[in-house]
Scaffold this motif. Structure first.
Motif, mmCIF file in Angstrom:
data_model
loop_
_atom_site.group_PDB
_atom_site.id
_atom_site.type_symbol
_atom_site.label_atom_id
_atom_site.label_comp_id
_atom_site.label_asym_id
_atom_site.label_seq_id
_atom_site.Cartn_x
_atom_site.Cartn_y
_atom_site.Cartn_z
ATOM 1 N N ALA A 11 0.846 -1.201 0.000
ATOM 2 C CA ALA A 11 0.000 0.000 0.000
ATOM 3 C C ALA A 11 0.879 1.247 0.000
ATOM 4 N N ALA A 12 0.485 2.230 -0.797
ATOM 5 C CA ALA A 12 1.214 3.501 -0.872
ATOM 6 C C ALA A 12 0.243 4.649 -0.648
ATOM 7 N N PRO A 13 0.625 5.648 0.144
ATOM 8 C CA PRO A 13 -0.274 6.761 0.440
ATOM 9 C C PRO A 13 -0.054 7.982 -0.445
ATOM 10 N N VAL A 14 -1.137 8.624 -0.839
ATOM 11 C CA VAL A 14 -1.106 9.985 -1.366
ATOM 12 C C VAL A 14 -2.051 10.757 -0.459
ATOM 13 N N ASP A 15 -1.474 11.379 0.545
ATOM 14 C CA ASP A 15 -2.240 11.931 1.656
ATOM 15 C C ASP A 15 -2.761 13.329 1.338
ATOM 16 N N ARG A 16 -3.739 13.388 0.450
ATOM 17 C CA ARG A 16 -4.316 14.664 0.020
ATOM 18 C C ARG A 16 -5.804 14.487 -0.252
ATOM 19 N N VAL A 17 -6.569 15.516 0.040
ATOM 20 C CA VAL A 17 -7.987 15.510 -0.318
ATOM 21 C C VAL A 17 -8.156 16.157 -1.691
ATOM 22 N N ASN A 18 -9.287 15.863 -2.328
ATOM 23 C CA ASN A 18 -9.641 16.479 -3.603
ATOM 24 C C ASN A 18 -8.556 16.307 -4.666
ATOM 25 N N VAL A 19 -8.025 15.108 -4.771
ATOM 26 C CA VAL A 19 -7.048 14.830 -5.830
ATOM 27 C C VAL A 19 -7.803 14.807 -7.151
ATOM 28 N N ASN A 76 -12.917 12.563 -1.931
ATOM 29 C CA ASN A 76 -13.191 13.166 -3.239
ATOM 30 C C ASN A 76 -12.077 12.890 -4.242
ATOM 31 N N PHE A 77 -11.559 11.682 -4.210
ATOM 32 C CA PHE A 77 -10.491 11.313 -5.134
ATOM 33 C C PHE A 77 -11.050 11.225 -6.552
ATOM 34 N N GLY A 78 -10.303 11.788 -7.521
ATOM 35 C CA GLY A 78 -10.705 11.723 -8.922
ATOM 36 C C GLY A 78 -11.688 12.798 -9.342
ATOM 37 N N CYS A 79 -11.756 13.880 -8.584
ATOM 38 C CA CYS A 79 -12.669 14.975 -8.952
ATOM 39 C C CYS A 79 -12.107 15.724 -10.165
ATOM 40 N N GLY A 80 -12.848 16.695 -10.661
ATOM 41 C CA GLY A 80 -12.389 17.479 -11.808
ATOM 42 C C GLY A 80 -12.980 16.958 -13.101
ATOM 43 N N SER A 81 -12.216 17.034 -14.172
ATOM 44 C CA SER A 81 -12.726 16.659 -15.491
ATOM 45 C C SER A 81 -12.957 15.156 -15.564
ATOM 46 N N SER A 82 -13.714 14.761 -16.580
ATOM 47 C CA SER A 82 -14.161 13.363 -16.684
ATOM 48 C C SER A 82 -13.190 12.476 -17.447
ATOM 49 N N ARG A 83 -11.972 12.911 -17.670
ATOM 50 C CA ARG A 83 -11.031 12.177 -18.522
ATOM 51 C C ARG A 83 -10.807 10.742 -18.054
ATOM 52 N N GLU A 84 -10.974 9.806 -18.985
ATOM 53 C CA GLU A 84 -10.747 8.400 -18.677
ATOM 54 C C GLU A 84 -9.253 8.094 -18.589
ATOM 55 N N PHE A 95 -1.188 0.316 -10.134
ATOM 56 C CA PHE A 95 -2.222 0.224 -9.097
ATOM 57 C C PHE A 95 -3.447 -0.520 -9.624
ATOM 58 N N ARG A 96 -3.906 -1.525 -8.862
ATOM 59 C CA ARG A 96 -5.145 -2.235 -9.208
ATOM 60 C C ARG A 96 -6.291 -1.857 -8.283
ATOM 61 N N CYS A 97 -5.983 -1.155 -7.193
ATOM 62 C CA CYS A 97 -6.995 -0.807 -6.209
ATOM 63 C C CYS A 97 -6.698 0.577 -5.648
ATOM 64 N N VAL A 98 -7.747 1.389 -5.481
ATOM 65 C CA VAL A 98 -7.637 2.698 -4.841
ATOM 66 C C VAL A 98 -8.620 2.710 -3.673
ATOM 67 N N ILE A 99 -8.132 3.079 -2.501
ATOM 68 C CA ILE A 99 -8.967 3.138 -1.299
ATOM 69 C C ILE A 99 -9.051 4.580 -0.831
ATOM 70 N N ALA A 100 -10.272 5.075 -0.647
ATOM 71 C CA ALA A 100 -10.492 6.451 -0.207
ATOM 72 C C ALA A 100 -11.879 6.543 0.439
ATOM 73 N N PRO A 101 -12.127 7.609 1.181
ATOM 74 C CA PRO A 101 -13.461 7.771 1.775
ATOM 75 C C PRO A 101 -14.550 8.053 0.739
ATOM 76 N N SER A 102 -14.184 8.718 -0.352
ATOM 77 C CA SER A 102 -15.169 9.016 -1.394
ATOM 78 C C SER A 102 -14.451 9.285 -2.705
ATOM 79 N N PHE A 103 -15.203 9.111 -3.794
ATOM 80 C CA PHE A 103 -14.663 9.307 -5.140
ATOM 81 C C PHE A 103 -15.628 10.183 -5.938
ATOM 82 N N ALA A 104 -15.083 10.914 -6.903
ATOM 83 C CA ALA A 104 -15.938 11.588 -7.881
ATOM 84 C C ALA A 104 -16.646 10.514 -8.703
#
Length: 199
Positions: A11-19, A76-84, A95-104
């Motif tokens: 597991a690796a952390p990116v400790d930021r909100v609203n990425v 709110n990971f993945g907010c912003g534009s809808s780019r795939e 990365f095969r898995c992303v864990i966060a409290p919420s996602f866009a």
């Protein structure tokens, strides 16, 4: 698409909100027409300085997180534009898995279409994972999609929720096209019937 059943990994952390998706994969790298090759640009403006050198302060550049396949982040990971391209870059990086409290929403949906498991946990549960990741170098998680559980080697056991339809998509390795092709015989029969009717 590769099926997802179980995953054990670092597991690796990116400790930021609203990425947002522009931080995940900046706009200047969206000119590629393939789905691959985006991993080298993941979190580009955080991973590198203006001269193109590794930023030693960014989490993913630390040696202890090399080879991680589970990403931890905040709300709110993945907010912003809808780019795939954002999930493409995450997957291509490893990365095969992303864990966060919420996602866009759009990012969340795009993960399933690309073989990535996004797991929503409470703020408290995510904080616990951040604490454990910091405390144990080489910290690994065991993710079981069939049982919908997350565990570690230190007694942690968390159950997570997931829509059954999306769970089956990942378990079977299906994207939208793969799902449609499950009905290939019926589609061919319909097309043959239509063609005969037009003669």
């Amino acid at each position: 698409m590769e099926a997802f059943t179980t995953l054990k990994g670092l597991a690796a952390p990116v400790d930021r909100v609203n990425v947002d998706t522009d931080a995940i994969i900046p706009k200047q790298f969206l000119k590629r027409i393939e789905r691959t090759g985006f991993g080298q640009f993941l979190f580009y403006e955080w991973r590198f300085d203006e001269a193109g050198n590794d930023n030693p302060n960014f989490e993913l550049n630390k040696e202890r997180y090399e080879g991680a396949n589970i990403l931890l982040s905040r709300a709110n990971f993945g907010c912003g534009s809808s780019r795939e391209h954002a999930p493409w870059a995450i997957l291509d990086y490893g990365f095969r898995c992303v864990i966060a409290p919420s996602f866009a929403d759009i990012f969340y949906n795009n993960c399933f279409k690309n073989g990535i498991l996004p797991i929503k946990l409470s703020e408290e549960q995510v904080e616990e994972l951040f604490q454990r990741t910091a405390a144990h170098e080489g910290y690994q998680l065991n993710i079981d999609l069939e049982q919908k559980t997350i565990a570690d080697d230190f007694g942690l056991h968390i159950a997570f929720d997931l829509d059954e339809h999306r769970r089956q998509f990942l378990l079977q390795g299906l994207d939208d096209i793969g799902l449609t092709l499950q009905h290939e015989d019926a589609i061919a029969a319909y097309e043959a019937k239509r063609a005969a009717a037009l003669v």
